[in-house]
Every structure is written in structure tokens, then in C-alpha cells.
Motif scaffolding. Structure first.
Motif, PDB file in Angstrom:
ATOM      1  N   SER A  80      33.145  48.640  36.869  1.00  0.00           N
ATOM      2  CA  SER A  80      33.901  47.393  37.105  1.00  0.00           C
ATOM      3  C   SER A  80      34.778  47.165  37.996  1.00  0.00           C
ATOM      4  O   SER A  80      34.996  46.420  39.029  1.00  0.00           O
ATOM      5  CB  SER A  80      34.943  47.014  35.635  1.00  0.00           C
ATOM      6  OG  SER A  80      33.821  46.746  34.445  1.00  0.00           O
ATOM      7  N   SER A  88      36.366  41.796  45.798  1.00  0.00           N
ATOM      8  CA  SER A  88      37.730  41.159  46.119  1.00  0.00           C
ATOM      9  C   SER A  88      37.837  41.283  47.520  1.00  0.00           C
ATOM     10  O   SER A  88      38.756  40.513  48.382  1.00  0.00           O
ATOM     11  CB  SER A  88      38.633  41.746  45.131  1.00  0.00           C
ATOM     12  OG  SER A  88      38.423  41.376  43.951  1.00  0.00           O
ATOM     13  N   PHE A 110      42.565  31.068  43.395  1.00  0.00           N
ATOM     14  CA  PHE A 110      42.381  32.352  42.791  1.00  0.00           C
ATOM     15  C   PHE A 110      43.872  32.980  42.404  1.00  0.00           C
ATOM     16  O   PHE A 110      44.052  33.637  41.256  1.00  0.00           O
ATOM     17  CB  PHE A 110      41.728  33.648  43.952  1.00  0.00           C
ATOM     18  CG  PHE A 110      40.622  33.324  44.282  1.00  0.00           C
ATOM     19  CD1 PHE A 110      39.586  33.775  43.168  1.00  0.00           C
ATOM     20  CD2 PHE A 110      39.974  33.140  45.452  1.00  0.00           C
ATOM     21  CE1 PHE A 110      38.258  34.071  43.413  1.00  0.00           C
ATOM     22  CE2 PHE A 110      38.547  33.107  45.615  1.00  0.00           C
ATOM     23  CZ  PHE A 110      37.681  33.625  44.498  1.00  0.00           C
ATOM     24  N   ALA A 113      44.524  31.363  38.727  1.00  0.00           N
ATOM     25  CA  ALA A 113      43.759  31.941  37.920  1.00  0.00           C
ATOM     26  C   ALA A 113      44.346  33.033  37.136  1.00  0.00           C
ATOM     27  O   ALA A 113      44.030  33.163  36.094  1.00  0.00           O
ATOM     28  CB  ALA A 113      42.327  32.210  38.710  1.00  0.00           C
ATOM     29  N   LEU A 125      33.769  31.107  26.417  1.00  0.00           N
ATOM     30  CA  LEU A 125      33.088  32.294  27.187  1.00  0.00           C
ATOM     31  C   LEU A 125      32.210  33.335  26.539  1.00  0.00           C
ATOM     32  O   LEU A 125      30.935  33.455  26.980  1.00  0.00           O
ATOM     33  CB  LEU A 125      34.363  33.402  27.863  1.00  0.00           C
ATOM     34  CG  LEU A 125      33.809  34.531  28.697  1.00  0.00           C
ATOM     35  CD1 LEU A 125      33.194  33.867  29.975  1.00  0.00           C
ATOM     36  CD2 LEU A 125      35.002  35.352  28.913  1.00  0.00           C
ATOM     37  N   PHE A 142      30.597  41.931  34.278  1.00  0.00           N
ATOM     38  CA  PHE A 142      30.620  40.629  34.965  1.00  0.00           C
ATOM     39  C   PHE A 142      31.894  39.987  34.595  1.00  0.00           C
ATOM     40  O   PHE A 142      32.605  39.297  35.334  1.00  0.00           O
ATOM     41  CB  PHE A 142      29.572  39.926  34.566  1.00  0.00           C
ATOM     42  CG  PHE A 142      29.431  38.722  35.325  1.00  0.00           C
ATOM     43  CD1 PHE A 142      29.101  38.835  36.834  1.00  0.00           C
ATOM     44  CD2 PHE A 142      29.655  37.472  34.703  1.00  0.00           C
ATOM     45  CE1 PHE A 142      28.853  37.412  37.588  1.00  0.00           C
ATOM     46  CE2 PHE A 142      29.531  36.162  35.547  1.00  0.00           C
ATOM     47  CZ  PHE A 142      29.098  36.453  36.849  1.00  0.00           C
ATOM     48  N   MET A 143      32.278  40.211  33.233  1.00  0.00           N
ATOM     49  CA  MET A 143      33.584  39.231  32.660  1.00  0.00           C
ATOM     50  C   MET A 143      34.740  40.070  33.451  1.00  0.00           C
ATOM     51  O   MET A 143      35.800  39.296  33.962  1.00  0.00           O
ATOM     52  CB  MET A 143      33.931  39.371  31.263  1.00  0.00           C
ATOM     53  CG  MET A 143      32.564  38.560  30.507  1.00  0.00           C
ATOM     54  SD  MET A 143      33.141  38.850  28.537  1.00  0.00           S
ATOM     55  CE  MET A 143      31.477  38.118  28.042  1.00  0.00           C
ATOM     56  N   GLY A 146      35.466  38.723  36.933  1.00  0.00           N
ATOM     57  CA  GLY A 146      35.952  37.473  36.897  1.00  0.00           C
ATOM     58  C   GLY A 146      37.482  37.699  36.542  1.00  0.00           C
ATOM     59  O   GLY A 146      38.305  36.885  37.236  1.00  0.00           O
ATOM     60  N   PHE A 147      37.922  38.288  35.553  1.00  0.00           N
ATOM     61  CA  PHE A 147      39.242  38.346  35.243  1.00  0.00           C
ATOM     62  C   PHE A 147      40.107  39.284  36.216  1.00  0.00           C
ATOM     63  O   PHE A 147      41.314  38.959  36.063  1.00  0.00           O
ATOM     64  CB  PHE A 147      39.449  38.841  34.020  1.00  0.00           C
ATOM     65  CG  PHE A 147      38.981  37.653  32.887  1.00  0.00           C
ATOM     66  CD1 PHE A 147      39.490  36.517  32.553  1.00  0.00           C
ATOM     67  CD2 PHE A 147      37.841  37.951  32.148  1.00  0.00           C
ATOM     68  CE1 PHE A 147      39.313  35.779  31.587  1.00  0.00           C
ATOM     69  CE2 PHE A 147      37.509  37.093  31.042  1.00  0.00           C
ATOM     70  CZ  PHE A 147      38.292  36.143  30.775  1.00  0.00           C
ATOM     71  N   SER A 149      39.599  39.682  39.595  1.00  0.00           N
ATOM     72  CA  SER A 149      39.489  39.399  40.691  1.00  0.00           C
ATOM     73  C   SER A 149      40.690  38.562  41.600  1.00  0.00           C
ATOM     74  O   SER A 149      41.153  38.940  42.729  1.00  0.00           O
ATOM     75  CB  SER A 149      38.261  38.645  41.211  1.00  0.00           C
ATOM     76  OG  SER A 149      37.211  39.322  40.979  1.00  0.00           O
ATOM     77  N   SER A 150      41.539  37.885  40.673  1.00  0.00           N
ATOM     78  CA  SER A 150      42.479  37.077  41.139  1.00  0.00           C
ATOM     79  C   SER A 150      43.661  37.755  41.786  1.00  0.00           C
ATOM     80  O   SER A 150      44.163  37.833  42.752  1.00  0.00           O
ATOM     81  CB  SER A 150      43.076  36.387  39.946  1.00  0.00           C
ATOM     82  OG  SER A 150      42.011  35.553  39.482  1.00  0.00           O
TER      83      SER A 150
END
Length: 273
Positions: A80, A88, A110, A113, A125, A142-143, A146-147, A149-150
Motif C-alpha cells: 500500500s 502520489s 485532491f 478529499a 464502497l 486499492f482502497m 484512494g484514501f 493519496s490526498s
């Protein structure tokens, strides 16, 4: 007669010591009680053990199936964090070097988020990933991308803006592609912020309970999920749970001590520049 400067220094030292003791008190309680029997914990939770019980750690190691849980946690955390760093950093580089209005909008999206709580998107989700049959380790990674990256893009974006564009232009004149410019010139210069992103995400993902509890089976359970083995409906084995927690935090503490000199530098670089 003590000078005002000396008085201020003494007061600051006392205040810092008190705050440090308050922050360290949970670690003291966890480590000290990990060596006690269950009865002794309830008798006096603050005292040192009358007899140091190392058997708690052996039993916790066995009951947790610790090697399997440690392997699962390491796989999820390592992959991860690696994916978050790669994607990123590239996204932040593209957004920082592209001065268009659309690039600014994407960056704002971004950053915004980060304000969205996980609980607000949790049910849809899990429902979507369930229909796609991705409620497994791959789906969890993968989740996390997404969480995670911001904040990572936000930190990388500030760091990239501090690197002169002239370096890119000079490399382009020499015939380097954008891909090569980023990986051979820009990314090595982002080492402090990369270490910061790594530490922040490792601590978050390694200790996360809610998301893995919704996605992973018991076979692929991470350490936080396995910790609830000690908390039943009618009894709670605090002596074993605290021993297990002590074992679980050791890898993160070791990683932090090796990388701590880069953390403050990286956060300041990403947030200010």
C-alpha cells in the motif's frame, strides 16, 4: 537572582516534561501491564509487576498466530505504501509542473478529499467492491491508495514546487524524457518528503482496524484484527492483549527511529514551499 530568560527556560522545561510524561503514560501502562497477571492488572494498574511474566508474550504470540498476522500486516502495509508513494509523487509532479487551470482544479479536488470521512463512504464502497469480488487483500490495497493519496499528493506537491523548473528544462535539452527526468532527477530530491509520506502512511495502515475488518477474512487478518481474539463476550484477557500490542508496535517504532530525522524536515518542506 534568576534572570527572566533563565526563569522562562525553567518553566518551559517543566512544562515540556509534564506534557511528555502525559503523552508517554499510555505506553507505560501498556508495557508495564503486559508483564503482569490478569489479577494483578485489576489489583493495581499503575504499579510495577511484582513478578515479571514473560510467559504473557509467549502465549500472546501463539494465540495471535503472530507470524501469520505479521506477514499479512507487512504485505498490506508495504504494498500500500509503495503504491501510494509511486502514484502520489507522479501525480504531484504532473500537477505542480502543469500550470493550467484544470491542474489547479484537480489539485483542489485532491486536497478537498482529505475532509471526507471514511464513514460517509464506507457502506457504498464495500457494496461496490463486494459486487466486483474485491473484498480481499488486493481490494484493501486499492482502497488504501484512494484514501492515502490526498495527503500524500498535498505534501509532494509542495516539495516539487520548491525544485527549480530549470532542472527539467536542462534535462530536456539533453534529450531526457519526462519519465526519466522525474525518476532520475526529481524523485531522488524528494527523499525527505518521501520518508515523511512513508512514515505517516505506515503508522496509519499498520494500526488500521475498521477498513480491514470490513474487507479481510480471518485467514488474511492483520495484527489489529487478530488482537480482538483476546476480547470475548464474557471475558477480556488484558494481560495477553497488552503483550500482543507491545509486540505489534515494535516494527513501527523501529522504523520511526531510523527515519525520524527526515519527518519534520519533510512535513515543513511539503507544507510551506
Amino acid at each position: 537572582m534568576i534572570s527572566k530568560k533563565r526563569q522562562s527556560k525553567i518553566i518551559l522545561t517543566i512544562a515540556s516534561t509534564i506534557i511528555a510524561l502525559i503523552w508517554l503514560s499510555p505506553f507505560y501502562l501498556m508495557i508495564v501491564n503486559a508483564f503482569k497477571s490478569k489479577f494483578e492488572i485489576f489489583s493495581n494498574v499503575l504499579s510495577l509487576p511484582s513478578e515479571w511474566k514473560f510467559d504473557n508474550f509467549v502465549q500472546a504470540f501463539i494465540d495471535l498466530d503472530f507470524l501469520n498476522a505479521l506477514t499479512n500486516s507487512f504485505i498490506v502495509t508495504f504494498l500500500s505504501v509503495l503504491i501510494i508513494i509511486v502514484f502520489s509523487s507522479m501525480a504531484a509532479y504532473a500537477l505542480a509542473r502543469n500550470k493550467s487551470r484544470l491542474s489547479g482544479v484537480f489539485f483542489l479536488v485532491f486536497v478537498s478529499a482529505m475532509l471526507i470521512p471514511f464513514q460517509s463512504v464506507m457502506i457504498p464502497l464495500i457494496s461496490i467492491f463486494g459486487r466486483m469480488e474485491l473484498l480481499n487483500t488486493s481490494g484493501l490495497i486499492f482502497m488504501y491508495l484512494g484514501f492515502g493519496s490526498s495527503l500524500s499528493i498535498f505534501l509532494y506537491h509542495g516539495a516539487v514546487k520548491g525544485i527549480p523548473v530549470s532542472l527539467d528544462e536542462a534535462a530536456m535539452i539533453d534529450g531526457a524524457s519526462r519519465w526519466r527526468i522525474f525518476w532520475t532527477i526529481i524523485f531522488p530530491m524528494l527523499k525527505p518528503i518521501t520518508v515523511t509520506v512513508m512514515i505517516l502512511n505506515v503508522i496509519w495502515i499498520w494500526n488500521d482496524y475498521l477498513l480491514p475488518s470490513l474487507v479481510l477474512s480471518q485467514k488474511n487478518a492483520t495484527i489489529p484484527l487478530r488482537m480482538f481474539f483476546f476480547f470475548g463476550q464474557y471475558t477480556k484477557q488484558w494481560h495477553l492483549a497488552l503483550a500482543g500490542l507491545t509486540l505489534a508496535i515494535i516494527p513501527v517504532i523501529v522504523l520511526y527511529f531510523f527515519a525520524q530525522k527526515h519527518i519534520i524536515e519533510g512535513v515543513a518542506e511539503g507544507a510551506i514551499k
